[in-house]
Scaffold this motif. Structure first.
Motif, PDB file in Angstrom:
ATOM      1  N   ALA A 108      36.531  43.463  31.664  1.00 16.57           N
ATOM      2  CA  ALA A 108      36.944  44.825  31.286  1.00 16.57           C
ATOM      3  C   ALA A 108      37.061  45.236  29.670  1.00 16.57           C
ATOM      4  O   ALA A 108      37.223  44.439  29.255  1.00 16.57           O
ATOM      5  CB  ALA A 108      38.673  44.776  31.782  1.00 16.57           C
ATOM      6  N   ASP A 135      34.322  49.421  37.202  1.00 19.14           N
ATOM      7  CA  ASP A 135      34.461  48.024  36.523  1.00 19.14           C
ATOM      8  C   ASP A 135      35.902  47.734  36.020  1.00 19.14           C
ATOM      9  O   ASP A 135      36.115  46.807  35.509  1.00 19.14           O
ATOM     10  CB  ASP A 135      33.429  47.843  35.842  1.00 19.14           C
ATOM     11  CG  ASP A 135      31.954  47.785  36.177  1.00 19.14           C
ATOM     12  OD1 ASP A 135      31.992  47.838  37.374  1.00 19.14           O
ATOM     13  OD2 ASP A 135      31.011  47.718  35.447  1.00 19.14           O
ATOM     14  N   ALA A 136      36.608  48.676  35.810  1.00 16.08           N
ATOM     15  CA  ALA A 136      37.944  48.501  35.276  1.00 16.08           C
ATOM     16  C   ALA A 136      39.126  47.973  36.470  1.00 16.08           C
ATOM     17  O   ALA A 136      40.148  47.562  36.047  1.00 16.08           O
ATOM     18  CB  ALA A 136      38.571  50.051  34.873  1.00 16.08           C
ATOM     19  N   LYS A 163      46.568  42.007  36.175  1.00 18.24           N
ATOM     20  CA  LYS A 163      45.222  41.883  35.979  1.00 18.24           C
ATOM     21  C   LYS A 163      44.667  40.559  36.559  1.00 18.24           C
ATOM     22  O   LYS A 163      45.101  39.519  36.450  1.00 18.24           O
ATOM     23  CB  LYS A 163      44.769  42.150  34.776  1.00 18.24           C
ATOM     24  CG  LYS A 163      45.166  43.703  34.107  1.00 18.24           C
ATOM     25  CD  LYS A 163      44.773  43.875  32.770  1.00 18.24           C
ATOM     26  CE  LYS A 163      45.806  43.411  31.707  1.00 18.24           C
ATOM     27  NZ  LYS A 163      47.087  44.054  31.671  1.00 18.24           N
ATOM     28  N   GLN A 219      40.679  42.945  34.547  1.00 14.86           N
ATOM     29  CA  GLN A 219      40.483  44.136  35.592  1.00 14.86           C
ATOM     30  C   GLN A 219      41.655  44.190  36.274  1.00 14.86           C
ATOM     31  O   GLN A 219      42.452  43.236  36.607  1.00 14.86           O
ATOM     32  CB  GLN A 219      39.266  43.956  36.627  1.00 14.86           C
ATOM     33  CG  GLN A 219      37.769  44.070  35.981  1.00 14.86           C
ATOM     34  CD  GLN A 219      36.763  43.212  37.185  1.00 14.86           C
ATOM     35  OE1 GLN A 219      37.055  42.468  37.918  1.00 14.86           O
ATOM     36  NE2 GLN A 219      35.930  44.286  37.196  1.00 14.86           N
ATOM     37  N   ASP A 240      39.858  45.470  39.876  1.00 18.45           N
ATOM     38  CA  ASP A 240      39.587  44.497  40.606  1.00 18.45           C
ATOM     39  C   ASP A 240      39.350  44.911  42.015  1.00 18.45           C
ATOM     40  O   ASP A 240      40.068  44.910  42.990  1.00 18.45           O
ATOM     41  CB  ASP A 240      40.625  43.204  40.607  1.00 18.45           C
ATOM     42  CG  ASP A 240      40.461  42.235  41.343  1.00 18.45           C
ATOM     43  OD1 ASP A 240      39.204  41.853  41.862  1.00 18.45           O
ATOM     44  OD2 ASP A 240      41.158  41.378  41.427  1.00 18.45           O
ATOM     45  N   ALA A 245      33.534  48.386  31.744  1.00 17.52           N
ATOM     46  CA  ALA A 245      33.514  47.045  31.177  1.00 17.52           C
ATOM     47  C   ALA A 245      32.425  46.753  30.001  1.00 17.52           C
ATOM     48  O   ALA A 245      31.537  47.509  29.933  1.00 17.52           O
ATOM     49  CB  ALA A 245      33.002  46.215  32.518  1.00 17.52           C
TER      50      ALA A 245
END
Length: 398
Positions: free
Chosen positions: A259, A295-296, A270, A275, A298, A107
């Motif tokens: 993201a 962090d990419a 997303k 994310q 959810d 992110a």
């Protein structure tokens, strides 16, 4: 031999690599726009001058070589994913085909568009570049005051926007560093003033931690503006929602993440910050050979509650993704992601920290020593592996 691509040498990406590299029949390619793994948990020490630059990075080429002959590092920028063709296209035109892919691209700082001037007048600290820029500014200001009688009389201030974990740690570490520097050099100069602004201090944490943190910041001399968000930013001045203004020479913003651009470009569903929404096995809806971690993704726990974007959650999701790829190749049952945070460590300047395990809270020097032990436990196995890879690549002679 099956080919697995990992996009991002992040905390989650390296955990997936660790799991996959145990199986020699799997060929692994790690792709990253940077040739290093940035230890974000030590980035604040870098800014405050407590940690040398080289101690916050680990070379990915050497590290990947240290994992085995079936691992290769590719220094490239991932640009577009074609899941229907099992292809990743890089910025330079290279096409990488895969059987499975792990997206661990992380992110970046989220600069809220609703806050006028925020993006143009402040810096994030998610990257090594941003942390290094802040460190340079900080040290340059100290040097000017050491060399110039005129500059020595000038006061200057740094504004940290966002009073969450990152903001609190940066503010505390920088103020503690300056206090020590000021005393040791007996400087008769204008004080450095760190301002910390945010709607709530350490939102969601235990009241006793918030209370002790507030007291520690006050002891250091950090000026906390808690209870009002930043409404507008101009060059060298911020306006809060309550009408208060803060003049600054440098501003850092830590109030949120989003993201990375590559992740936002992916053709999957997303959330509001870009994310990828994933299932219980860390895959986007309707796709079986793509996994998204850290962090990419959810990320949610087993009860469906959002999981904080920490190194811990990234590592656990990376491990699960790696195991699930192995399970798919072996025809075994997939493992549901079950992220459980094992506590939190907060650095509050000097040799003071707080550790919260959920059932026990430790304050002061013991917590500081515990935090440093945790960091070393993560870092040194990677350094040893990178050293092994360094020799293997023939970079080191003799």
């Amino acid at each position: 031999m099956h080919h697995v691509v990992i996009v991002g040498g992040s905390y989650g990406g390296l955990r997936a690599l660790k799991e996959l590299s145990k199986h020699p029949h799997i060929r692994i390619t790690v792709i990253d726009r940077h040739p290093y793994h940035f230890l974000q948990t030590e980035g604040y020490d870098l800014i405050a001058g407590k940690t040398p630059f080289d101690e916050t990075i680990i070379g990915l080429r050497s590290l990947c070589a240290g994992f085995g002959d079936n691992v290769t590092f590719m220094h490239a920028v991932a640009e577009k994913l074609e899941p229907e063709n099992h292809r990743l296209i890089c910025e330079d035109g290279q096409v990488v085909e895969y059987d499975y892919i792990v997206i661990a691209a992380g992110a970046i700082t989220r600069f809220f568009e609703s806050v006028e001037g925020l993006r143009s007048c402040s810096y994030g600290v998610k990257s090594l570049r941003a942390a290094f820029k802040l460190k340079q500014f900080f040290e340059a200001e100290l040097y000017k005051r050491l060399e110039s009688a005129k500059e020595a009389k000038e006061k200057y201030s740094i504004l940290v926007g966002g009073a969450g974990l990152s903001g609190v740690e940066i503010a505390a570490e920088m103020q503690a560093f300056f206090n020590r520097y000021y005393r040791s050099n007996a400087l008769a100069c204008g004080q450095l003033q760190i301002h910390l602004a945010g709607g709530a201090l350490l939102h969601g944490m235990h009241p006793s931690i918030v209370k002790r943190t507030r007291r520690r910041l006050r002891e250091l001399g950090v000026v906390a503006h808690i209870g009002a968000h930043i409404a507008r930013v101009e060059e060298r001045r911020a306006y809060l929602e309550n009408g208060e203004t803060i003049d600054f020479d440098f501003m850092i913003f830590t109030g949120g993440i989003m993201a990375a651009p590559f992740v936002q470009s992916l053709p999957f569903k997303k959330n509001r910050i870009g994310q990828v929404e994933v299932d219980a096995y860390l895959r986007p809806e309707g796709v079986e050979n793509v996994f998204v971690v850290g962090d990419a993704a959810d990320l949610k726990d087993r009860k469906g509650k959002p999981v904080p974007p920490t190194a811990q959650s990234a590592e656990q999701s990376g491990t699960t993704a790696g195991r699930n790829i192995v399970a798919l190749l072996s025809g075994e049952e997939l493992e549901r992601v079950d992220i459980r945070l094992r506590g939190l460590a907060i650095a509050l300047g000097g040799r003071f920290a707080i550790i919260d395990t959920g059932w026990l809270r430790i304050y002061g020097v013991p917590a500081y020593l515990g935090k440093k032990a945790i960091e070393k436990f993560y870092k040194w196995p990677l350094r040893l592996r990178a050293k092994k890879g360094f020799k293997k690549l023939g970079i080191c002679k003799g």
